[in-house]
Design an enzyme around this catalytic site. Structure first.
Site, short mmCIF file in Angstrom:
data_model
loop_
_atom_site.label_atom_id
_atom_site.label_comp_id
_atom_site.label_asym_id
_atom_site.label_seq_id
_atom_site.Cartn_x
_atom_site.Cartn_y
_atom_site.Cartn_z
N GLU A 137 37.21 45.36 33.57
CA GLU A 137 37.35 46.72 33.92
C GLU A 137 36.38 46.79 35.30
O GLU A 137 35.18 46.44 35.25
CB GLU A 137 36.90 47.54 32.80
CG GLU A 137 37.92 47.32 31.71
CD GLU A 137 37.24 48.34 30.56
OE1 GLU A 137 38.08 48.28 29.39
OE2 GLU A 137 36.37 49.03 30.42
N THR A 167 44.86 38.89 37.33
CA THR A 167 45.75 38.00 38.10
C THR A 167 47.09 37.83 37.09
O THR A 167 47.23 38.11 36.15
CB THR A 167 45.14 36.43 37.66
OG1 THR A 167 43.77 36.43 38.28
CG2 THR A 167 46.08 35.30 38.26
N GLU A 374 36.63 33.15 35.40
CA GLU A 374 35.95 32.67 34.07
C GLU A 374 34.30 33.02 34.00
O GLU A 374 33.71 32.29 33.15
CB GLU A 374 36.30 31.54 33.42
CG GLU A 374 37.71 31.17 33.71
CD GLU A 374 38.41 32.08 32.50
OE1 GLU A 374 38.11 33.22 32.43
OE2 GLU A 374 39.63 31.93 32.36
N THR A 376 31.03 34.42 36.42
CA THR A 376 30.00 34.00 37.38
C THR A 376 28.72 33.10 37.16
O THR A 376 28.67 32.65 35.94
CB THR A 376 29.30 35.22 38.30
OG1 THR A 376 28.44 35.78 37.23
CG2 THR A 376 30.14 36.29 38.79
#
Length: 416
Positions: A137, A167, A374, A376
């Protein structure tokens, strides 16, 4: 939960060495042949056409990792990682397609009933249905702090909220979306819903203009009282984050780590070839010690990241409790490796490597995206540190119990 005698996440599945070598050969031939042609077309147009999806589907490349009982080819996870490495040498959008489609079923299947498997899971495995993972979000993180919410009225949820960086959020058929029951907090009120791409009350903004990974679409989504059938909920109310994180995130992080290994391998391949063919002052670049040492460092870097990623894959495949932390270690290590390798590979090319006419230019741009996918590096470090301290505390408690002395972790903070 199990399907056709194996675990719902496919960890009991595998193919013979002979079959695996056949698949590896087929993937390699495609990546080095048609895959290179597609890379040029995608970069020229900025689009991934439906015909590429069709070609990947008909080649069986979108159903490699799922068990046979779901219509997949039954590769073990470690075997799938071997193919993932090869796919990742291709265009980043190709890698993104095979990564997502070969992984989204892992989130859905453990929590799906048989009707949902027929409607969503099996068509997704077949590549006939595109399901976009929809968690992030714009004003929150990607965990229990999500604020997109649903209220229930009979057999329908009404969804309100925003999502971004999704994506395939434009071209998908369904969003696998995570929200919370209105008025709830924490993970207990979260739900996982399959939301029809064409449901009313949705505004889809195409946000696909990115530095790299050209052709892959991304979306920002706004929902206003969007109706979602309760029958489209995976698991129970309160299972939302379990669906999002439980069976999906760990193997997906390992897969991203292996994609870093594959892309680094492509950068190294390009740099080595250029060093051998480029002549300065009458000698090939490869004869220069500075260049040779730089490429030697790359080779060691890639091998080390591959070994850690395969260890994480093996641990996840056998159901080890160490797998979540190892997945973060692998992803952290691999993305840092990829940054170093692609930087050196571009440097080997000199100024010409900065031009779009050179393949290394695209590889260099695409590599940067892996640092966000997935989670940082900072998220990975948090996961690793939490596991480190948990194990240390457990070890201290066990030692204290063995010595029959009070557990120091349970002692009050005040001494006086």
């Amino acid at each position: 939960m199990s399907v056709t005698g194996i675990t719902a996440d496919g960890r009991g599945s595998s193919v013979s060495d002979t079959r695996y070598r056949e698949l590896l050969s087929a993937v390699t031939s495609w990546v080095e042949g048609p895959g290179e042609e597609w890379a040029g077309r995608i970069e020229a147009t900025g689009q991934v056409p439906d015909s590429l999806w069709k070609e990947l589907r008909e080649a069986g490349f979108l159903s490699l990792a799922a068990p046979v009982g779901l219509g997949g080819q039954g590769l073990s996870f470690v075997q799938w990682m071997g193919l993932m490495e090869v796919f990742s040498r291709s265009h980043a959008s190709v890698r993104m397609i095979v990564h997502v489609v070969n992984g989204t079923w892992r989130a859905m299947n453990p929590h799906a009933d048989e009707q949902q498997r027929e409607k969503f899971v099996r068509p997704s495995v077949a590549g006939e249905l595109i399901v976009a993972f929809t968690l992030t979000e714009p004003g929150n993180g990607t965990g229990a702090d999500i604020t997109s919410s649903v209220r229930r009225d009979g057999d329908t949820y009404y969804l309100t909220g925003r999502k971004h960086l999704i994506t395939f959020g434009v071209r998908c058929d369904y969003w696998l979306l995570f929200a919370r029951i209105e008025g709830s907090s924490g993970s207990d009120g979260t739900v996982a819903l399959l939301v029809d791409r064409h449901a009313p009350g949705v505004v889809v903004e195409n946000t696909s203009e990115t530095l790299g990974v050209h052709g892959t679409d991304h979306a920002s989504l706004t929902f206003t009282d969007t109706p979602v059938p309760v029958s489209h909920r995976l698991g129970a109310e309160g299972d939302g984050l379990a669906v999002a994180l439980g069976g999906f995130l760990t193997p997906s992080r390992i897969s991203v780590a292996m994609s870093c290994v594959g892309l680094a391998g492509r950068a190294q391949q390009l740099a080595v070839a250029y060093a051998l063919e480029r002549t300065t002052f009458g000698k090939p670049l490869a004869s220069r010690q500075a260049i040779a040492f730089s490429l030697a460092e790359n080779e060691a870097d890639i091998a080390a990241a591959r070994a850690l990623t395969l260890q994480a894959a093996e641990d996840w495949q056998k159901g080890s409790g160490a797998a979540p932390a190892l997945s973060s270690m692998a992803k952290l290590t691999a993305v840092d490796m990829l940054t170093r390798v692609t930087d050196k590979a571009l440097q080997v090319h000199g100024g010409i490597g900065y031009w779009k006419s050179m393949p290394i230019e695209r590889v260099y741009r695409d590599a940067r995206a892996q640092r966000f996918e997935e989670g940082t590096n900072e998220i990975q470090k948090t996961v690793i540190a939490r596991d480190l301290f948990r194990r240390a505390s457990a070890g201290a408690a066990e030692a204290a119990a063995a010595a029959d002395v009070p557990d120091p972790a349970a002692a009050p903070e005040s001494l006086g």
